[in-house]
Design a protein around this motif. Structure first.
Motif, short mmCIF file in Angstrom:
data_model
loop_
_atom_site.label_atom_id
_atom_site.label_comp_id
_atom_site.label_asym_id
_atom_site.label_seq_id
_atom_site.Cartn_x
_atom_site.Cartn_y
_atom_site.Cartn_z
N VAL A 187 -45.84 32.73 7.85
CA VAL A 187 -46.36 31.63 7.04
C VAL A 187 -45.70 31.67 5.66
CG1 VAL A 187 -48.60 31.55 8.21
CG2 VAL A 187 -48.32 32.98 6.18
N TRP A 188 -45.62 30.49 5.04
CA TRP A 188 -45.09 30.41 3.68
C TRP A 188 -46.20 30.72 2.69
CZ3 TRP A 188 -40.14 30.39 2.69
CH2 TRP A 188 -39.24 29.86 3.64
N ARG A 189 -45.83 31.41 1.63
CA ARG A 189 -46.78 31.83 0.62
C ARG A 189 -46.15 31.61 -0.76
NH1 ARG A 189 -48.71 38.07 -0.50
NH2 ARG A 189 -50.95 37.69 -0.63
N SER A 190 -46.95 31.20 -1.73
CA SER A 190 -46.43 30.98 -3.09
C SER A 190 -47.27 31.75 -4.10
CB SER A 190 -46.44 29.49 -3.44
OG SER A 190 -47.77 29.00 -3.51
N THR A 191 -46.69 31.93 -5.28
CA THR A 191 -47.38 32.59 -6.38
C THR A 191 -46.87 32.01 -7.68
OG1 THR A 191 -47.85 34.72 -7.46
CG2 THR A 191 -45.67 34.44 -6.51
N PRO A 192 -47.71 31.94 -8.74
CA PRO A 192 -47.19 31.43 -10.03
C PRO A 192 -46.17 32.35 -10.68
CG PRO A 192 -49.48 32.16 -10.24
CD PRO A 192 -49.16 32.18 -8.78
N ASN A 193 -46.14 33.63 -10.30
CA ASN A 193 -45.06 34.55 -10.68
C ASN A 193 -44.86 34.66 -12.19
OD1 ASN A 193 -43.27 36.45 -9.84
ND2 ASN A 193 -41.91 35.03 -8.78
N ILE A 194 -45.95 34.84 -12.91
CA ILE A 194 -45.89 34.98 -14.36
C ILE A 194 -45.45 36.40 -14.70
CG2 ILE A 194 -47.27 34.85 -16.48
CD1 ILE A 194 -49.23 33.09 -14.66
N GLY A 195 -44.64 36.54 -15.74
CA GLY A 195 -44.15 37.86 -16.11
C GLY A 195 -45.00 38.53 -17.18
N PHE A 196 -45.37 39.78 -16.95
CA PHE A 196 -46.10 40.59 -17.93
C PHE A 196 -45.34 41.89 -18.11
CE2 PHE A 196 -49.31 37.79 -16.20
CZ PHE A 196 -50.10 37.46 -17.30
N SER A 197 -44.90 42.20 -19.33
CA SER A 197 -44.07 43.38 -19.54
C SER A 197 -44.86 44.67 -19.39
CB SER A 197 -43.40 43.33 -20.91
OG SER A 197 -44.38 43.37 -21.95
N ALA A 198 -46.12 44.68 -19.84
CA ALA A 198 -46.91 45.92 -19.80
C ALA A 198 -47.77 46.04 -18.56
CB ALA A 198 -47.79 46.00 -21.04
N THR A 199 -48.15 44.90 -17.98
CA THR A 199 -49.04 44.92 -16.81
C THR A 199 -48.46 44.02 -15.71
OG1 THR A 199 -50.34 43.14 -17.81
CG2 THR A 199 -51.14 45.40 -18.13
N PRO A 200 -47.34 44.41 -15.13
CA PRO A 200 -46.68 43.54 -14.16
C PRO A 200 -47.58 43.25 -12.95
CG PRO A 200 -45.77 45.76 -14.08
CD PRO A 200 -46.64 45.70 -15.30
N LEU A 201 -47.40 42.05 -12.43
CA LEU A 201 -48.18 41.64 -11.26
C LEU A 201 -47.62 42.30 -10.01
CD1 LEU A 201 -48.58 37.81 -11.94
CD2 LEU A 201 -49.99 39.71 -12.77
N ALA A 202 -48.47 42.45 -9.02
CA ALA A 202 -48.06 42.96 -7.72
C ALA A 202 -48.52 41.98 -6.65
CB ALA A 202 -48.68 44.34 -7.47
N PRO A 203 -47.87 41.95 -5.49
CA PRO A 203 -48.33 41.07 -4.41
C PRO A 203 -49.79 41.37 -4.07
CG PRO A 203 -46.18 41.98 -3.88
CD PRO A 203 -46.67 42.71 -5.09
N VAL A 204 -50.54 40.32 -3.82
CA VAL A 204 -51.97 40.48 -3.51
C VAL A 204 -52.18 40.53 -2.00
CG1 VAL A 204 -52.69 39.33 -5.63
CG2 VAL A 204 -52.33 37.97 -3.57
N ARG A 205 -53.38 40.93 -1.60
CA ARG A 205 -53.73 41.01 -0.18
C ARG A 205 -53.69 39.61 0.43
NH1 ARG A 205 -58.67 44.10 -0.13
NH2 ARG A 205 -58.88 43.57 2.06
N TYR A 206 -53.50 39.56 1.75
CA TYR A 206 -53.40 38.27 2.43
C TYR A 206 -54.78 37.65 2.63
CZ TYR A 206 -48.73 40.02 3.63
OH TYR A 206 -47.46 40.52 3.57
#
Length: 397
Positions: free
Chosen positions: A353-372
């Motif tokens: 399946v296709w999945r999207s994310t807003p993909n905002i950048g945080f230098s100190a607290t980077p985002l990680a992929p979330v659970r499905y």
């Protein structure tokens, strides 16, 4: 901050637990964003599942495309709030949560224990965010509201009428998504206040107010003054001629926005031999008044070239130009794919399946992929384990 389970993802909201008791798009979108930002989001659905699970095609029951998108990153539990056992379970969940989000109408909230008095009694450091069509403190509090009715009530349909003569709805759930974003920034403000004072609070998001303000920011325009200096409406965006134009191999957006952009574009299009010649429509105001003529010049240029030529020529001299993507072509866009803003994933139950994310950048607290996203009640055991870890205010459950 209340303790978290080992499943918490990283991000700037790591350490925040959000309880989402909601339906359809607005509040679930708010929960989705907070999950993407690292919060642990527990979604409560009725035993039959939210209506969004029955809107659209699915490989397996309840797992539509919208359910996959709006359930992204969340733990899921089914609770029957019409029973005492369900309401007791909800109280245990509230004990465990920093934030509670709901879009149940005000008249229903006290019976479920989702009004501010009930939540504050359990834990006065909790943030309760309610969202519905009109203010919970107004005489219209319990008037049902949906995206279309909010667009009508808040002036969105009239903006279309001012453009092409016919009131219409936006062809996407505009009000729900804008108000979902409003829920998020309102909660973040309340969390900041709690960080400074230790005090929770009730946040109420009235959709019609939010959307009216959203529309009036630029659309009130010359009507701002009393008496009015002109008609309401943002002239540049209302002009029917303002639209993408056909190139030789597709559609293109060309936007010579500044006065210098416009002079450079006229030179590129061969309308003016040199940039110091007399320039038609030299100012932004002139171009807004004469949008049809301006767009005609742009259209004539676009019709003679390929999309690739236009992007290359315009970009070289600093004029914004972009091909018109389809929803489908976004899935193969090199930029979006290289960043995993859109990605083709192997979902554990739904396959590819296709999945999207807003993909905002945080230098100190980077985002990680979330659970499905999961099925209704899929995470009950994990949520019960989280509840059993809690030691705060157990006397209320």
């Amino acid at each position: 901050m209340k303790s978290q389970s080992e499943t918490q993802q990283s991000g700037p909201l790591a350490g925040v637990t959000v309880l989402e008791v909601s339906s359809v798009v607005m509040a679930p979108m708010a929960g989705r964003i907070m999950a993407k930002l690292g919060a642990q989001v527990i979604r409560v659905e009725p035993p039959q599942g939210d209506v969004i699970r029955r809107t659209g095609a699915a490989r397996h029951e309840s797992m539509t495309g919208a359910a996959l998108a709006l359930g992204d990153g969340k733990l899921n539990i089914a609770v029957n709030l019409r029973t005492e056992a369900g309401r007791a379970e909800l109280r245990r969940l509230i004990v465990r949560s920093d934030v509670v989000i709901t879009n149940h109408l005000p008249k229903r909230r006290p019976g479920f224990g989702l009004d501010w008095e009930s939540v504050r009694e359990i834990d006065d450091t909790t943030i309760l965010c309610t969202a519905q069509g009109y203010s919970s403190l107004s005489e219209l509090a319990d008037v049902p509201a949906y995206d279309d009715t909010v667009q009508a009530a808040a002036g969105t349909c009239d903006i279309y009428a001012k453009s092409d003569g016919v009131p219409r709805y936006a062809p996407y759930v505009m009000a729900d998504k804008i108000c979902g974003l409003t829920i998020v920034y309102s909660i973040l403000a309340a969390l900041h206040h709690r960080d400074r004072t230790g005090q929770g609070q009730w946040v109420d998001v009235p959709m019609v107010d939010v959307m009216a303000d959203f529309n009036l920011i630029e659309q009130l325009n010359d009507y701002t003054f009393e008496p009015a200096l002109g008609a309401a409406g943002w002239h540049r965006t209302l002009a029917p001629a303002r639209k993408p134009h056909p190139a030789q191999n597709g559609w293109i957006c060309i936007l010579p926005y500044t006065d210098q952009n416009w002079r450079d574009f006229l030179h590129l299009a061969g309308v003016a031999a040199t940039t110091d010649q007399t320039v038609p429509f030299p100012t932004n105001r002139d171009r807004n008044i004469h949008t049809e003529a301006v767009q005609g010049i742009i259209a004539d240029y676009a019709a003679t070239k390929s999309i690739e030529e236009i992007v290359r020529e315009c970009t070289t001299i600093g004029i914004p130009a972009q091909p018109v993507h389809t929803i489908e072509s976004l899935m193969t866009d090199p930029y979006l794919r290289s960043r995993d803003t859109v990605e083709l994933i192997d979902h554990p139950s739904e396959g590819k399946v296709w999945r999207s994310t807003p993909n905002i950048g945080f230098s100190a607290t980077p985002l990680a992929p979330v659970r499905y996203a999961g099925k209704v009640d899929q995470d009950r055991d994990e949520i019960i384990e989280i509840l059993n870890e809690s030691t705060v205010k157990e006397s209320y459950v």
